[in-house]
Design a protein around this motif. Sequence first.
Motif, PDB file in Angstrom:
ATOM      1  N   PHE A  89       0.794  -1.243   0.000  1.00 43.93           N
ATOM      2  CA  PHE A  89       0.000   0.000   0.000  1.00 43.93           C
ATOM      3  C   PHE A  89       0.826   1.293   0.000  1.00 43.93           C
ATOM      4  CE2 PHE A  89      -2.597  -3.100   2.524  1.00 43.93           C
ATOM      5  CZ  PHE A  89      -3.436  -3.464   1.484  1.00 43.93           C
ATOM      6  N   LEU A  90       1.901   1.342   0.772  1.00 42.23           N
ATOM      7  CA  LEU A  90       2.674   2.573   0.885  1.00 42.23           C
ATOM      8  C   LEU A  90       4.151   2.319   0.559  1.00 42.23           C
ATOM      9  CD1 LEU A  90       1.285   4.050   4.238  1.00 42.23           C
ATOM     10  CD2 LEU A  90       0.836   4.913   1.935  1.00 42.23           C
ATOM     11  N   PRO A  91       4.869   3.351   0.083  1.00 43.22           N
ATOM     12  CA  PRO A  91       6.310   3.214  -0.113  1.00 43.22           C
ATOM     13  C   PRO A  91       7.030   2.941   1.206  1.00 43.22           C
ATOM     14  CG  PRO A  91       5.481   5.135  -1.288  1.00 43.22           C
ATOM     15  CD  PRO A  91       4.366   4.644  -0.411  1.00 43.22           C
ATOM     16  N   ARG A  92       8.213   2.406   1.117  1.00 47.73           N
ATOM     17  CA  ARG A  92       8.986   2.007   2.290  1.00 47.73           C
ATOM     18  C   ARG A  92       9.238   3.178   3.239  1.00 47.73           C
ATOM     19  NH1 ARG A  92      15.334   0.934   2.461  1.00 47.73           N
ATOM     20  NH2 ARG A  92      15.499  -0.220   4.422  1.00 47.73           N
ATOM     21  N   TYR A  93       9.626   4.331   2.707  1.00 48.86           N
ATOM     22  CA  TYR A  93       9.915   5.481   3.560  1.00 48.86           C
ATOM     23  C   TYR A  93       8.698   5.879   4.398  1.00 48.86           C
ATOM     24  CZ  TYR A  93      14.306   6.349   1.009  1.00 48.86           C
ATOM     25  OH  TYR A  93      15.567   6.259   0.460  1.00 48.86           O
ATOM     26  N   GLY A 113      23.930  17.736  -2.130  1.00 42.41           N
ATOM     27  CA  GLY A 113      24.442  16.509  -2.733  1.00 42.41           C
ATOM     28  C   GLY A 113      25.329  15.671  -1.832  1.00 42.41           C
ATOM     29  N   SER A 114      25.296  15.944  -0.519  1.00 47.78           N
ATOM     30  CA  SER A 114      26.129  15.167   0.409  1.00 47.78           C
ATOM     31  C   SER A 114      25.671  13.718   0.479  1.00 47.78           C
ATOM     32  CB  SER A 114      26.097  15.797   1.806  1.00 47.78           C
ATOM     33  OG  SER A 114      26.619  17.111   1.776  1.00 47.78           O
ATOM     34  N   TRP A 115      24.365  13.478   0.439  1.00 47.89           N
ATOM     35  CA  TRP A 115      23.782  12.149   0.365  1.00 47.89           C
ATOM     36  C   TRP A 115      22.387  12.268  -0.222  1.00 47.89           C
ATOM     37  CZ3 TRP A 115      25.339  13.968   5.329  1.00 47.89           C
ATOM     38  CH2 TRP A 115      24.307  14.493   6.121  1.00 47.89           C
ATOM     39  N   SER A 116      21.701  11.154  -0.391  1.00 49.04           N
ATOM     40  CA  SER A 116      20.389  11.200  -1.051  1.00 49.04           C
ATOM     41  C   SER A 116      19.471  10.116  -0.507  1.00 49.04           C
ATOM     42  CB  SER A 116      20.548  11.017  -2.572  1.00 49.04           C
ATOM     43  OG  SER A 116      21.076   9.732  -2.867  1.00 49.04           O
ATOM     44  N   TYR A 117      18.186  10.301  -0.780  1.00 50.96           N
ATOM     45  CA  TYR A 117      17.154   9.311  -0.460  1.00 50.96           C
ATOM     46  C   TYR A 117      16.483   8.934  -1.782  1.00 50.96           C
ATOM     47  CZ  TYR A 117      17.752  10.668   4.428  1.00 50.96           C
ATOM     48  OH  TYR A 117      18.273  10.906   5.678  1.00 50.96           O
ATOM     49  N   PRO A 118      17.002   7.910  -2.450  1.00 51.86           N
ATOM     50  CA  PRO A 118      16.583   7.633  -3.822  1.00 51.86           C
ATOM     51  C   PRO A 118      15.202   6.996  -3.964  1.00 51.86           C
ATOM     52  CG  PRO A 118      18.156   5.979  -3.075  1.00 51.86           C
ATOM     53  CD  PRO A 118      18.074   6.999  -1.988  1.00 51.86           C
ATOM     54  N   GLU A 119      14.643   6.443  -2.893  1.00 53.11           N
ATOM     55  CA  GLU A 119      13.370   5.746  -3.016  1.00 53.11           C
ATOM     56  C   GLU A 119      12.190   6.719  -2.995  1.00 53.11           C
ATOM     57  OE1 GLU A 119      12.962   2.367  -0.393  1.00 53.11           O
ATOM     58  OE2 GLU A 119      15.146   2.120  -0.276  1.00 53.11           O
ATOM     59  N   GLU A 120      11.043   6.218  -3.438  1.00 53.65           N
ATOM     60  CA  GLU A 120       9.834   7.040  -3.482  1.00 53.65           C
ATOM     61  C   GLU A 120       9.215   7.163  -2.089  1.00 53.65           C
ATOM     62  OE1 GLU A 120       8.614   8.689  -6.105  1.00 53.65           O
ATOM     63  OE2 GLU A 120      10.384   8.042  -7.218  1.00 53.65           O
ATOM     64  N   GLY A 121       8.415   8.205  -1.910  1.00 51.44           N
ATOM     65  CA  GLY A 121       7.710   8.393  -0.650  1.00 51.44           C
ATOM     66  C   GLY A 121       6.737   9.552  -0.763  1.00 51.44           C
ATOM     67  N   TYR A 122       5.559   9.399  -0.167  1.00 56.28           N
ATOM     68  CA  TYR A 122       4.568  10.478  -0.188  1.00 56.28           C
ATOM     69  C   TYR A 122       4.936  11.584   0.795  1.00 56.28           C
ATOM     70  CZ  TYR A 122       1.652   7.224  -2.826  1.00 56.28           C
ATOM     71  OH  TYR A 122       1.161   6.375  -3.774  1.00 56.28           O
TER      72      TYR A 122
END
Length: 260
Positions: free
Chosen positions: A38-42, A88-97
Amino acid sequence: MRAFIQLTHFGWEQALSCLFPVVIFSALAITQFIPLPFLPRYDWLLIICLLMQWWMLRSGLETKDELKVITLFHLIGLALEIFKVHMGSWSYPEEGYFKIFGVPLYSGFMYASVASYLCQAWRRIKVELVKWPPFFIVVPLAAAIYLNFFTHHFLIDIRWWLSALVLIVFCRSWVLYEVNGTRYRMPLALSFVLIGFFIWIAENIATFFGAWQYPNQTDTWSLVHLGKVSSWLLLVIVSFLIVATLKLTKGKNATKGNVH
């Protein structure tokens, strides 16, 4: 045998104090290998953190004052995350609402978990501070350390100067704590280093389970650079200074109330 028993008691109290971080790491591991529906991991991580926070308050493991401190750290951490991701030090590449400027809201709880550990450990092992520096020194020092996380992208990085200043300011400060009825003491600067090192270990676990990614971890996971210990060390110092200032201020107010 006495030393082993004391170490076991100390380890148990530390483990109980780390309950919130343990839940976060467990959630990271579980959601990495078992996708939830139902929801993205984040977003699931955010829900788990909120439920854990609610349960700790409801069960009495956390006080309302501690919740205020943890909420403050969530906001401080989230602001830092938004800036660092933008740079650009780090990133959160996954999807999330539930994302703000590319940063999932659950990320603030990773900073809040450090504050949660400090508050829990403070109470469980009955921490007392000896020769704590004056308020007018501690507050500007904490502010300078936090601001350097932002300004070093545009100006000179003064983290090592700040680290040296911390050693000077706290060279005579000690932390007293109790294990199984026996009081011990440790140089405060050493406690900063130890907590910072263990958070660096935790950071390696977190990035392995995909909590966030550094640029060198885009293709495959690799060990977080040991130089990051200095960053976590300074962040721990900021966290400790805020928690300690609030605890000491509340203690003084309680004493005045009893006198009147």
